[in-house]
Design an enzyme around this catalytic site. Structure first.
Site, PDB file in Angstrom:
ATOM      1  N   ASP A   7      -6.846 -36.901  30.004  1.00  0.00           N
ATOM      2  CA  ASP A   7      -6.503 -35.662  30.699  1.00  0.00           C
ATOM      3  C   ASP A   7      -5.216 -35.160  30.055  1.00  0.00           C
ATOM      4  O   ASP A   7      -4.154 -35.733  30.259  1.00  0.00           O
ATOM      5  CB  ASP A   7      -6.300 -35.924  32.199  1.00  0.00           C
ATOM      6  CG  ASP A   7      -5.981 -34.655  32.965  1.00  0.00           C
ATOM      7  OD1 ASP A   7      -6.559 -33.597  32.640  1.00  0.00           O
ATOM      8  OD2 ASP A   7      -5.161 -34.713  33.885  1.00  0.00           O
ATOM      9  N   GLU A  67     -10.459 -33.248  28.008  1.00  0.00           N
ATOM     10  CA  GLU A  67     -10.764 -32.025  28.743  1.00  0.00           C
ATOM     11  C   GLU A  67     -10.364 -30.794  27.946  1.00  0.00           C
ATOM     12  O   GLU A  67      -9.285 -30.749  27.356  1.00  0.00           O
ATOM     13  CB  GLU A  67     -10.034 -32.015  30.084  1.00  0.00           C
ATOM     14  CG  GLU A  67     -10.436 -30.850  30.961  1.00  0.00           C
ATOM     15  CD  GLU A  67      -9.830 -30.950  32.350  1.00  0.00           C
ATOM     16  OE1 GLU A  67     -10.585 -30.838  33.316  1.00  0.00           O
ATOM     17  OE2 GLU A  67      -8.610 -31.157  32.458  1.00  0.00           O
ATOM     18  N   ASP A 140      -3.805 -37.675  37.333  1.00  0.00           N
ATOM     19  CA  ASP A 140      -4.162 -37.489  35.926  1.00  0.00           C
ATOM     20  C   ASP A 140      -5.034 -38.646  35.418  1.00  0.00           C
ATOM     21  O   ASP A 140      -5.940 -38.435  34.609  1.00  0.00           O
ATOM     22  CB  ASP A 140      -2.896 -37.384  35.068  1.00  0.00           C
ATOM     23  CG  ASP A 140      -1.944 -36.337  35.593  1.00  0.00           C
ATOM     24  OD1 ASP A 140      -2.062 -35.168  35.189  1.00  0.00           O
ATOM     25  OD2 ASP A 140      -1.091 -36.696  36.426  1.00  0.00           O
TER      26      ASP A 140
END
Length: 169
Positions: A7, A67, A140
């Protein structure tokens, strides 16, 4: 297959490693890389690169799932996150690890079955799918595990793969 979910960020970068074999996914480890707020952005980005390469070397993933960025309202923060994401992409390429990118909607769909699920739903399903006692912290890290789950489910699908793949040259 060892899948490292990332992330991206510049202050906190979540990571989660899962193993996936025959549609069985197991959590190996998770956590976060952090950089101190007082450092200049260039120093933070450098530290992210060093830490990411160390992490990749320690965990030895087969692939990395990261991501894609989604800009909400704060474009200034989004730009700094984009810088951090760029360093993460560089580290994966430098280490020779294939990289797959997923949108937030793809992650939500893979983990919850609904592409517009709320963050809490994704976190709860991540906990359930990985048979964890609690939702991983920080958030996260939970997001990174959801990315790894997304790739595990995508990689075993017979449907065409719609995500971007960067192969090493």
């Amino acid at each position: 297959m060892r899948i490292l979910g990332i992330d991206p960020g510049y202050a906190t970068i979540g990571f989660g490693l899962v193993t996936s074999e025959r549609a069985q996914v197991h959590m190996e480890t998770y956590g976060a890389i952090t950089t101190p707020a007082g450092l200049p952005l260039s120093r933070r980005l450098y530290q992210i690169g060093v830490d990411m390469e160390d992490l990749i070397g320690q965990l030895k993933p087969d692939v990395i799932a990261v991501e894609e960025l989604f800009f909400n309202t704060n474009i200034t923060t989004g730009i700094a996150v984009a810088h951090g994401r760029g360093v993460i992409l560089y580290a994966a390429e430098h280490c020779g690890i294939p990289l797959y990118e997923y949108t937030p909607s793809q992650v939500k769909l893979a983990v919850t079955g609904y592409g517009k699920a709320e963050k809490r739903q994704v976190m709860d399903m991540t906990k359930r799918l990985l048979k964890l006692k609690a939702v991983p912290r920080p958030d996260d890290a939970a997001d990174a595990l959801a990315l790894a789950l997304c790739h595990a489910r995508s990689a075993t699908s017979r449907l065409p793969h719609s995500s971007t793949v960067r192969e090493t040259i």
